[in-house]
Design an enzyme around this catalytic site. Structure first.
Site, PDB file in Angstrom:
ATOM      1  N   VAL A  14       0.835  -1.212   0.000  1.00 22.27           N
ATOM      2  CA  VAL A  14       0.000   0.000   0.000  1.00 22.27           C
ATOM      3  C   VAL A  14       0.866   1.257   0.000  1.00 22.27           C
ATOM      4  O   VAL A  14       0.582   2.227  -0.722  1.00 22.27           O
ATOM      5  CB  VAL A  14      -0.967  -0.019   1.210  1.00 22.27           C
ATOM      6  CG1 VAL A  14      -1.735   1.282   1.304  1.00 22.27           C
ATOM      7  CG2 VAL A  14      -1.930  -1.202   1.096  1.00 22.27           C
ATOM      8  N   LYS A 105      -6.871  -0.333  10.080  1.00 20.71           N
ATOM      9  CA  LYS A 105      -8.205  -0.548  10.701  1.00 20.71           C
ATOM     10  C   LYS A 105      -8.107  -1.071  12.121  1.00 20.71           C
ATOM     11  O   LYS A 105      -8.892  -0.696  12.976  1.00 20.71           O
ATOM     12  CB  LYS A 105      -9.057  -1.490   9.841  1.00 20.71           C
ATOM     13  CG  LYS A 105      -8.590  -2.911   9.798  1.00 20.71           C
ATOM     14  CD  LYS A 105      -8.570  -3.455   8.409  1.00 20.71           C
ATOM     15  CE  LYS A 105      -7.456  -2.779   7.643  1.00 20.71           C
ATOM     16  NZ  LYS A 105      -6.936  -3.500   6.524  1.00 20.71           N
ATOM     17  N   GLY A 134     -10.886  -0.466   1.488  1.00 19.20           N
ATOM     18  CA  GLY A 134      -9.854  -0.042   0.537  1.00 19.20           C
ATOM     19  C   GLY A 134     -10.197   1.171  -0.291  1.00 19.20           C
ATOM     20  O   GLY A 134     -10.369   2.275   0.230  1.00 19.20           O
ATOM     21  N   GLY A 187      -2.111 -14.445  -3.204  1.00 18.22           N
ATOM     22  CA  GLY A 187      -1.701 -13.300  -2.382  1.00 18.22           C
ATOM     23  C   GLY A 187      -2.860 -12.570  -1.728  1.00 18.22           C
ATOM     24  O   GLY A 187      -2.669 -11.527  -1.108  1.00 18.22           O
ATOM     25  N   GLU A 190      -3.260 -14.145   3.790  1.00 23.22           N
ATOM     26  CA  GLU A 190      -1.927 -14.181   4.400  1.00 23.22           C
ATOM     27  C   GLU A 190      -1.552 -15.635   4.698  1.00 23.22           C
ATOM     28  O   GLU A 190      -2.428 -16.510   4.746  1.00 23.22           O
ATOM     29  CB  GLU A 190      -1.966 -13.449   5.750  1.00 23.22           C
ATOM     30  CG  GLU A 190      -2.587 -12.082   5.720  1.00 23.22           C
ATOM     31  CD  GLU A 190      -1.573 -10.997   5.515  1.00 23.22           C
ATOM     32  OE1 GLU A 190      -0.377 -11.273   5.712  1.00 23.22           O
ATOM     33  OE2 GLU A 190      -1.971  -9.884   5.142  1.00 23.22           O
ATOM     34  N   ASP A 201     -10.849  -8.905  10.781  1.00 21.38           N
ATOM     35  CA  ASP A 201     -10.678  -7.757   9.882  1.00 21.38           C
ATOM     36  C   ASP A 201     -12.036  -7.088   9.622  1.00 21.38           C
ATOM     37  O   ASP A 201     -12.177  -5.863   9.715  1.00 21.38           O
ATOM     38  CB  ASP A 201     -10.043  -8.257   8.578  1.00 21.38           C
ATOM     39  CG  ASP A 201      -9.900  -7.175   7.531  1.00 21.38           C
ATOM     40  OD1 ASP A 201      -8.926  -6.411   7.598  1.00 21.38           O
ATOM     41  OD2 ASP A 201     -10.779  -7.086   6.643  1.00 21.38           O
ATOM     42  N   LYS A 205     -13.544  -3.241  10.757  1.00 21.00           N
ATOM     43  CA  LYS A 205     -14.155  -2.305   9.793  1.00 21.00           C
ATOM     44  C   LYS A 205     -15.593  -1.990  10.187  1.00 21.00           C
ATOM     45  O   LYS A 205     -16.019  -0.837  10.120  1.00 21.00           O
ATOM     46  CB  LYS A 205     -14.110  -2.905   8.379  1.00 21.00           C
ATOM     47  CG  LYS A 205     -12.693  -3.020   7.823  1.00 21.00           C
ATOM     48  CD  LYS A 205     -12.680  -3.861   6.552  1.00 21.00           C
ATOM     49  CE  LYS A 205     -11.273  -4.091   6.034  1.00 21.00           C
ATOM     50  NZ  LYS A 205     -11.200  -5.139   5.011  1.00 21.00           N
ATOM     51  N   GLY A 302      -5.315  -3.820  -2.105  1.00 21.96           N
ATOM     52  CA  GLY A 302      -4.416  -3.680  -3.254  1.00 21.96           C
ATOM     53  C   GLY A 302      -3.692  -2.342  -3.218  1.00 21.96           C
ATOM     54  O   GLY A 302      -4.149  -1.381  -2.587  1.00 21.96           O
TER      55      GLY A 302
HETATM   56  N1  HSE Z   1      -7.338  -8.400   4.207  1.00 17.64           N
HETATM   57  C1  HSE Z   1      -8.364  -7.489   3.812  1.00 17.64           C
HETATM   58  C2  HSE Z   1      -9.344  -8.182   2.893  1.00 17.64           C
HETATM   59  C3  HSE Z   1      -7.872  -6.262   3.095  1.00 17.64           C
HETATM   60  O1  HSE Z   1      -9.157  -9.330   2.528  1.00 17.64           O
HETATM   61  O2  HSE Z   1     -10.325  -7.537   2.547  1.00 17.64           O
HETATM   62  C4  HSE Z   1      -7.397  -5.229   4.025  1.00 17.64           C
HETATM   63  O3  HSE Z   1      -8.347  -4.946   4.994  1.00 17.64           O
END
Ligand code: HSE
Length: 426
Positions: A14, A105, A134, A187, A190, A201, A205, A302
């Site tokens: 990023v 986040k 994003g 990719g 992780e 995650d 958010k 991305g």
């Molecule tokens: N790992 C997150 C996703 C992107 O797969 O949406 C960054 O928050």
């Protein structure tokens, strides 16, 4: 023309995308935005990486102190991630009076009040568009485009990795493990996929987005969380046959009974626009009491999509001299004044494996009736081994009643296993 000096902390994917946009579009921003942005320095341990992106050697800082004491730096972009070093650096930047733009986040969801306190104290800006979804400008939409509304609900596919996995399971019949492996190869996921697949995650958010949507500080502890590791391809396939698509949704509702905030696998009708959001794409559906429905769709991760959100914050910060801080109805540190709905309502998809013999279906439907759970649809599939799969879709009912129904069903001698329970959202 307004001028601003920018420092980038971390030149990973990023950070690299942000550097590329800021440098390649410098003249374009002068013409179209009336701002002259210069990347004054970067803080990146991997010097080779910085040089390979075209950063001049004398612009590679060796410490955070060098960045925050640089008088030419107005805006510090934090794209390191996590809550250790990143938090320390962000606080140092804010306490030096620098405006901070972050994509972090987890940092924001966990430490928003502390960061905001520092920003207010120093009259510095604090921007976080890139922290959620994003490249999709959801935060600016909530803050600058929806003021005339009381937002009733926010529902979204806010994690691209899990959306990629679920899409692959639905379209190709892959198992969860196969789809995860492919997501890792590409990719998206992780090496340790926990943050994405267990819904952390999305929880970070949703905590940020629902706080902004409902003007109430909603901590991550208030968000119900269930990831996709328990999802199996059979339920996805049965749901598909019955007209539903499985998504990991972040759902926030501000109802008379309280606020509901939850992240879990959810069946949506195939006609629902969220059902067509595939692969690693994200989308957020909002309902405001004045505007009605709005949906935003795009890339949630991305280099360039997330860089796009960061640069939009940088330009916004460069154009404004006074900064806006979110205000909440409740205590900024917690949920004291907010009522949360403890027993929400939903439709449910329930798949049972039972003995295939006379009277079983009527026994099962009796348990549903006794617990006041109304059935909307039933499908039965006989198996070769003398068992049957029974799939029941309920009408909208309280989660507590479904739990009681399932407990009772498990005591029936004809019941082999509760194979799947998935909430549904219209
Ligand atoms: N790992 C997150 C996703 C992107 O797969 O949406 C960054 O928050």
């Amino acid at each position: 023309m307004k001028k601003a000096g920018v420092a980038i902390l971390g030149l990973g994917v990023v950070g690299g995308g942000t550097y590329q946009i800021l440098t390649e579009k410098k003249e374009y921003f002068k013409k179209t935005q009336g701002v002259d942005l210069t990347v004054e320095c970067v803080l990146e341990l991997n010097k080779e990486r910085a040089l390979s992106l075209g950063v001049e050697e004398n612009r590679i800082a060796s410490s955070i102190e060098e960045v925050v004491t640089n008088p030419n730096v107005d805006i510090v972009v934090e794209v390191i991630g996590g809550t250790g070093v990143a938090k320390n650096f962000v606080l140092k930047a804010l306490m030096s009076g620098k405006t901070v733009v972050t994509s972090n986040k987890e940092l924001f969801a966990k430490h928003w009040p502390e960061l905001e306190e520092a920003a207010k104290k120093m009259n510095a800006g604090l921007f976080f568009e890139a922290s959620c979804v994003g490249g999709v400008p959801i935060i600016r939409t909530l803050q600058e485009g929806m003021q005339a509304n009381k937002i009733v609900s926010i529902k979204g596919i806010i994690n691209g990795t899990t959306n990629y996995i679920l899409t692959k399971m639905a379209n190709e019949g892959s198992s969860y493990e196969e789809a995860l492996k492919e997501a890792q190869r590409l990719g998206y996921a992780e090496f340790n996929p926990t943050a994405d697949v267990e819904g952390f995650d999305a929880t970070y958010k949703l905590s940020i987005l629902s706080s902004l949507a409902f003007n109430k500080k909603i901590c991550i502890e208030n968000v119900y969380r269930e990831g996709i590791t328990g999802v199996n391809k059979e339920d996805i396939a049965y749901g598909k046959e019955m007209g539903y698509t499985l998504k990991l949704l972040g759902i926030g509702k501000d109802t008379e009974k309280g606020v509901e905030v939850r992240v879990h696998p959810t069946f949506v009708k195939n006609e629902n626009p969220l059902a067509s959001v595939n692969d690693s794409f994200n989308a957020v559906h909002l309902v405001g009491d004045s505007v009605g429905e709005i949906m935003l769709y795009g890339r949630g991760a991305g280099a360039l999509p997330t860089g796009s959100a960061i640069v939009s914050d940088v330009i916004f910060a460069a154009k404004h001299d006074e900064y806006f801080y979110a205000s909440f109805e409740n205590n900024e540190k917690g949920n004291a004044a907010v009522k949360f709905a403890s027993d929400f309502t939903s439709q449910y998809y329930i798949r049972l494996s039972v003995a295939d013999k006379a009277g079983v279906l009527s026994k099962i439907s009796g348990v549903f009736a006794k617990n006041n759970v109304s059935i909307s649809e039933v499908k039965q599939v006989a198996e070769d081994d003398g068992s049957a799969q029974i799939i029941i879709i309920t009408h909208i009912c309280h989660e507590s009643l479904v739990k009681k129904t399932l407990e009772k069903l498990k005591t029936l001698e004809e019941m082999f296993e509760v194979k799947g329970v998935i909430r549904m959202e219209d």
